[in-house]
Design an enzyme around this catalytic site. Structure first.
Site, PDB file in Angstrom:
ATOM      1  N   HIS A 154       0.885  -1.154   0.000  1.00  0.00           N
ATOM      2  CA  HIS A 154       0.000   0.000   0.000  1.00  0.00           C
ATOM      3  C   HIS A 154       0.926   1.207   0.000  1.00  0.00           C
ATOM      4  CE1 HIS A 154      -2.312  -3.096   2.209  1.00  0.00           C
ATOM      5  NE2 HIS A 154      -3.380  -2.532   1.703  1.00  0.00           N
ATOM      6  N   ASP A 205       2.454   1.843   3.342  1.00  0.00           N
ATOM      7  CA  ASP A 205       3.363   0.831   3.901  1.00  0.00           C
ATOM      8  C   ASP A 205       4.807   1.286   3.688  1.00  0.00           C
ATOM      9  OD1 ASP A 205       1.147  -0.790   4.379  1.00  0.00           O
ATOM     10  OD2 ASP A 205       1.396  -1.910   2.508  1.00  0.00           O
ATOM     11  N   MET A 235       2.565  -5.836  -7.635  1.00  0.00           N
ATOM     12  CA  MET A 235       1.258  -5.242  -7.355  1.00  0.00           C
ATOM     13  C   MET A 235       1.399  -4.118  -6.345  1.00  0.00           C
ATOM     14  SD  MET A 235      -1.241  -5.267  -4.744  1.00  0.00           S
ATOM     15  CE  MET A 235      -1.510  -6.794  -3.887  1.00  0.00           C
ATOM     16  N   GLU A 281     -10.908  -6.362  -5.227  1.00  0.00           N
ATOM     17  CA  GLU A 281     -10.921  -7.389  -4.181  1.00  0.00           C
ATOM     18  C   GLU A 281     -12.174  -7.259  -3.329  1.00  0.00           C
ATOM     19  OE1 GLU A 281      -7.397  -7.669  -1.842  1.00  0.00           O
ATOM     20  OE2 GLU A 281      -8.374  -8.841  -0.277  1.00  0.00           O
ATOM     21  N   LYS A 292     -14.814  -8.393  -0.173  1.00  0.00           N
ATOM     22  CA  LYS A 292     -14.857  -8.891   1.208  1.00  0.00           C
ATOM     23  C   LYS A 292     -16.256  -8.590   1.736  1.00  0.00           C
ATOM     24  CE  LYS A 292     -12.433  -8.679   5.676  1.00  0.00           C
ATOM     25  NZ  LYS A 292     -11.336  -8.041   6.447  1.00  0.00           N
ATOM     26  N   GLU A 342      -9.735 -13.287  -2.521  1.00  0.00           N
ATOM     27  CA  GLU A 342      -8.946 -13.714  -1.361  1.00  0.00           C
ATOM     28  C   GLU A 342      -9.623 -14.897  -0.696  1.00  0.00           C
ATOM     29  OE1 GLU A 342      -7.137 -10.951   1.507  1.00  0.00           O
ATOM     30  OE2 GLU A 342      -7.997 -12.214   3.082  1.00  0.00           O
ATOM     31  N   HIS A 376     -11.784 -14.172   2.423  1.00  0.00           N
ATOM     32  CA  HIS A 376     -12.980 -13.349   2.217  1.00  0.00           C
ATOM     33  C   HIS A 376     -14.150 -14.150   1.646  1.00  0.00           C
ATOM     34  CE1 HIS A 376     -10.153  -9.636   1.967  1.00  0.00           C
ATOM     35  NE2 HIS A 376     -10.039 -10.299   3.095  1.00  0.00           N
ATOM     36  N   ASP A 425      -5.173 -13.403  -3.676  1.00  0.00           N
ATOM     37  CA  ASP A 425      -4.671 -13.276  -2.295  1.00  0.00           C
ATOM     38  C   ASP A 425      -4.826 -14.624  -1.606  1.00  0.00           C
ATOM     39  OD1 ASP A 425      -5.472  -9.853  -1.207  1.00  0.00           O
ATOM     40  OD2 ASP A 425      -3.931 -10.693  -2.533  1.00  0.00           O
ATOM     41  N   ASP A 437     -11.793 -12.089   9.777  1.00  0.00           N
ATOM     42  CA  ASP A 437     -10.788 -12.294   8.717  1.00  0.00           C
ATOM     43  C   ASP A 437      -9.449 -12.671   9.352  1.00  0.00           C
ATOM     44  OD1 ASP A 437      -9.427 -10.093   6.137  1.00  0.00           O
ATOM     45  OD2 ASP A 437      -9.414 -12.269   6.363  1.00  0.00           O
ATOM     46  N   ASP A 479      -6.714 -14.288   7.945  1.00  0.00           N
ATOM     47  CA  ASP A 479      -5.484 -14.131   7.130  1.00  0.00           C
ATOM     48  C   ASP A 479      -4.384 -15.061   7.617  1.00  0.00           C
ATOM     49  OD1 ASP A 479      -5.916 -10.519   6.781  1.00  0.00           O
ATOM     50  OD2 ASP A 479      -6.748 -12.190   5.630  1.00  0.00           O
ATOM     51  N   ASP A 507      -1.572 -12.942   1.086  1.00  0.00           N
ATOM     52  CA  ASP A 507      -2.047 -11.829   1.899  1.00  0.00           C
ATOM     53  C   ASP A 507      -2.409 -12.414   3.261  1.00  0.00           C
ATOM     54  OD1 ASP A 507      -4.752  -9.357   1.768  1.00  0.00           O
ATOM     55  OD2 ASP A 507      -2.958  -9.566   3.012  1.00  0.00           O
TER      56      ASP A 507
HETATM   57  C1  DIG Z   1      -7.050  -7.026   2.636  1.00  0.00           C
HETATM   58  O1  DIG Z   1      -7.362  -8.349   2.322  1.00  0.00           O
HETATM   59  C2  DIG Z   1      -6.567  -6.293   1.425  1.00  0.00           C
HETATM   60  C3  DIG Z   1      -5.517  -5.298   1.787  1.00  0.00           C
HETATM   61  O2  DIG Z   1      -4.567  -5.994   2.539  1.00  0.00           O
HETATM   62  C4  DIG Z   1      -4.956  -4.930   0.455  1.00  0.00           C
HETATM   63  O3  DIG Z   1      -5.554  -3.729   0.054  1.00  0.00           O
HETATM   64  C5  DIG Z   1      -5.381  -6.032  -0.472  1.00  0.00           C
HETATM   65  C6  DIG Z   1      -4.256  -6.447  -1.367  1.00  0.00           C
HETATM   66  O4  DIG Z   1      -3.882  -7.752  -1.185  1.00  0.00           O
HETATM   67  N1  DIG Z   1      -5.923  -7.066   0.418  1.00  0.00           N
HETATM   68 MN    MN Z   2      -8.136 -10.783   4.487  1.00  0.00          MN
HETATM   69 MN    MN Z   3      -6.405  -9.283   0.560  1.00  0.00          MN
END
Ligand code: DIG
Ligand code: MN
Ligand code: MN
Length: 391
Positions: free
Chosen positions: A55, A58, A89, A182, A184, A218, A221, A246, A256, A258, A292
């Site tokens: 990001h 970051d 990315m 993406e 969610k 992802e 998600h 992801d 979530d 992750d 991710d």
């Molecule tokens: C969350 O799952 C999102 C953020 O971490 C980011 O914007 C995106 C990119 O992988 N995934």
């Molecule tokens: Mn996530």
């Molecule tokens: Mn993600």
């Protein structure tokens, strides 16, 4: 030679926010010291990763001066060059700053929407400068709790206007960049608009420049929404819209998480790797294998790198298992396509004469209903391949 040691050819990537995650959660402060992005690059290269994603904030702290930004970017580029890493990315943080408390692109306040566009154009410039070819939009704040706050259709119109605007910006700049949306279903908002990959695919069809927009599904998600991630990815692949992915793991019915790739539903992870790698003879996904995810809060920095290595090793082990499964002659025989040239011909597109013939066939539904499949045997063989009990 360890067959599961990752190499650059595997195209494994991690976000700075993943291996740099300090372990903060809603119930506790950070447990790990922060690590400089340049040091994360060095460690990721040492682990065998190929790429590092980010990001905007970051890498460049919010509010940094132009000179500070340029110095940070120059140092980061040197680290990338020194360690042979790439930035596949990039994305914008449109969710941390309080200004985004009620959304970014979909916020009711036009000044917030303008700020979100401004920040996104700056972040796109940064991503392109670092060599990114894919740009992700995750609308973490694009949602609601008090749903009367705005008509959901207006929210979608605002989201469309923003993505169309930024596609036009990329074209105007002549950037070689595609967008990946993406989905969610919730968290941090009570409900997030466009909650699933399927919803995103429908939304993309309504965009002005949809040809340059795909999805970034992802694992966690889709699982949060109680859906099959493999089916979501397959639908994206089938329409050539899987622009990024992801990878992580998730227990159903939870926030979530992750988690480390493959650390939960191993069967779905196996089927996902089989799909992405095309081990049954289908087309492969050729994009980055991006994790991710982040280490458990219990871990120190050593545990973070155990986490990163585990993501990549599990992926590679599952590739080898999927190849063995699809090379198994008994498996191949069981899933071989049932063929009937005449029937397939009659069903291949409407044509009045063929339809008349089709309607006149005696297909004997009772006999069709008596024919059992052998999917128990197939699934058991798959389980045994996964467990290494069948080769
Ligand atoms: C969350 O799952 C999102 C953020 O971490 C980011 O914007 C995106 C990119 O992988 N995934
Ligand atoms: Mn996530
Ligand atoms: Mn993600």
């Amino acid at each position: 030679m360890d067959p599961f040691q990752p190499t650059r050819d595997d195209r494994f990537s991690f976000g700075l926010w993943t291996v740099g995650n300090p372990g903060r959660d809603p119930f506790g402060e950070p447990v790990r010291e922060s690590v400089k992005p340049t040091q994360l690059v060095a460690k990721l290269a040492e682990c065998g990763a190929w790429g590092v994603n980010l990001h905007d904030n970051d890498l460049v702290p919010f509010g940094a001066s132009a000179q500070e930004r340029d110095r940070i970017v120059a140092d980061f580029k040197s680290a990338l060059d020194d360690h042979g890493m790439v930035v596949p990315m990039a994305t914008t943080n449109l969710f941390s700053h309080p200004a985004f408390r009620d959304g970014a692109f979909t916020a009711n306040d036009p000044a917030v929407r303008a700020f979100a566009l401004q920040k996104s154009m700056d972040a796109i410039d940064l991503g392109v400068e670092l060599g990114a070819r894919t740009y992700v939009f995750w609308g973490g704040r694009e949602g609601s709790e008090a749903d009367a706050c705005r008509d959901p259709r207006e929210a979608l119109r605002r989201m469309r206007a923003a993505i169309d605007y930024l596609c036009a910006y990329v074209k105007d700049q002549g950037y070689d960049l595609v967008f990946a949306l993406e989905a969610k279903p919730n968290e941090p908002r009570g409900d997030i608009y466009l909650p699933t990959t399927g919803a995103m695919l429908a939304f993309i069809a309504s965009l002005e420049h949809g040809e340059m927009v795909g999805v970034n599904p992802e694992v966690a998600h889709e699982h949060m929404a109680g859906l099959s991630f493999v089916h979501a990815v397959a639908q994206a692949m089938e329409v050539d819209k899987l622009f990024h992915i992801d990878l992580n793991a998730q227990r159903i019915g939870r926030y979530d998480q992750d988690l480390r790739f493959g650390s939960e539903d191993l069967k779905q992870a196996f089927l996902l790797v089989r799909l992405l790698e095309g081990t049954s003879g289908t087309a492969r996904y050729e994009g980055p294998r991006h994790f991710d995810a982040h280490a458990y809060r219990s871990e120190d920095l050593e545990g973070v790198w155990d986490f990163a290595r585990g993501c990549m090793r599990t992926y590679k082990i599952l590739v080898e298992r999927a190849r063995a499964f699809d090379a198994d002659p008994e498996v191949q025989a069981l899933i071989a396509e049932e063929r009937d040239a005449k029937l397939e011909g009659l069903c291949a597109g409407y044509e009045r004469e063929r339809a008349t013939t089709l309607r006149g066939l005696d297909l004997d539904p009772a006999a069709l209903g008596r024919r059992g499949k052998q999917w128990e045997r197939l699934d058991q063989w798959m389980t045994e391949h996964m467990l290494g009990a069948r080769s």
